[in-house]
Design a protein around this motif. Structure first.
Motif, short mmCIF file in Angstrom:
data_model
loop_
_atom_site.label_atom_id
_atom_site.label_comp_id
_atom_site.label_asym_id
_atom_site.label_seq_id
_atom_site.Cartn_x
_atom_site.Cartn_y
_atom_site.Cartn_z
N ASP A 46 -23.73 49.87 -8.67
CA ASP A 46 -23.94 48.96 -9.79
C ASP A 46 -24.54 47.64 -9.31
O ASP A 46 -23.80 46.79 -8.81
CB ASP A 46 -22.62 48.71 -10.51
N PRO A 47 -25.86 47.47 -9.35
CA PRO A 47 -26.82 48.39 -9.96
C PRO A 47 -27.06 49.61 -9.06
O PRO A 47 -26.76 49.56 -7.87
CB PRO A 47 -28.10 47.53 -10.05
N PRO A 48 -27.62 50.68 -9.64
CA PRO A 48 -27.87 51.90 -8.85
C PRO A 48 -29.09 51.72 -7.95
O PRO A 48 -30.22 51.67 -8.42
CB PRO A 48 -28.11 52.96 -9.93
N GLU A 136 -34.46 50.40 -7.49
CA GLU A 136 -33.48 50.56 -8.57
C GLU A 136 -33.78 51.86 -9.30
O GLU A 136 -34.91 52.08 -9.78
CB GLU A 136 -33.54 49.39 -9.54
#
Ligand SMILES: Cc1cc2nc3c(=O)[nH]c(=O)nc-3n(C[C@H](O)[C@H](O)[C@H](O)COP(=O)(O)O)c2cc1C
Length: 160
Positions: A46-48, A136
């Motif tokens: 998170d974030p990926p 991302e």
């Protein structure tokens, strides 16, 4: 302490990895570029985020920089031919023998992949003679199949 390149390769070759194709599409010409890579990893949930380490001199490097996006196609146990193709063939002949499609960013995703992620470049870091592209993840999928492995300079398979 410094290591000779051959010794560095020999030691790190003992780390068994999966094999992937890291790819992108030139935003102006629409030409796809890609390379076989095992220096890929997940980074953050998170974030990926994922990372791919790409050699400065690789055709794919400039393509990712220009596009600001890349895809990682994880290769399956029967994809050794694809791995060899994307490591050894001239850049402009690689995709002629590999079916692919695009998802969100326009980066090519191999149809054969057992898993894939499509990414926008989130950050880049100096990695010596490589650039560490952190991406991302904006899309991805995977199927239940066996992976291609790389260990001590050779390909192997894990069936389960
Ligand atoms: C198993 C394997 C793993 C590789 N891993 C990487 C990698 O993580 N990063 C990289 O830049 N090159 C890696 N390479 C080398 C590239 O695949 C090779 O230099 C490629 O031809 C570059 O293609 P391009 O110039 O068309 O982009 C690897 C090669 C093999 C066989």
């Amino acid at each position: 302490m410094s290591f000779e390149a051959a010794e560095f390769r020999r030691i790190l070759g003992h780390l068994a990895t999966g094999v992937a194709v890291v790819s992108s599409t030139d935003p102006e010409s629409g030409v796809p570029r890609g390379l076989t890579a095992n220096a890929v990893a997940s980074v953050s949930l998170d974030p990926p985020l994922v990372l791919a380490c790409v050699e400065h001199g690789a055709e794919t490097h400039e393509c990712i920089e220009r596009a600001g996006a890349f895809a990682i196609s994880i290769l399956g146990a029967d994809d050794e031919t694809i791995a060899r193709r994307f490591a050894d063939y001239p850049a402009d002949r690689k995709f002629a023998g590999a079916a692919y499609h695009t998802e969100v960013t326009g980066a090519p995703v191999l149809d054969e992949a057992l898993g894939w992620v499509d990414c926008r470049v989130w950050a880049t870091y100096d990695g010596g003679d490589h650039t560490i592209f952190v991406g991302e993840v904006v899309a991805g999928d995977a199927e239940d199949a066996s992976p291609l492995l790389y260990f001590r300079g050779g390909y192997g398979r894990m069936d389960r």
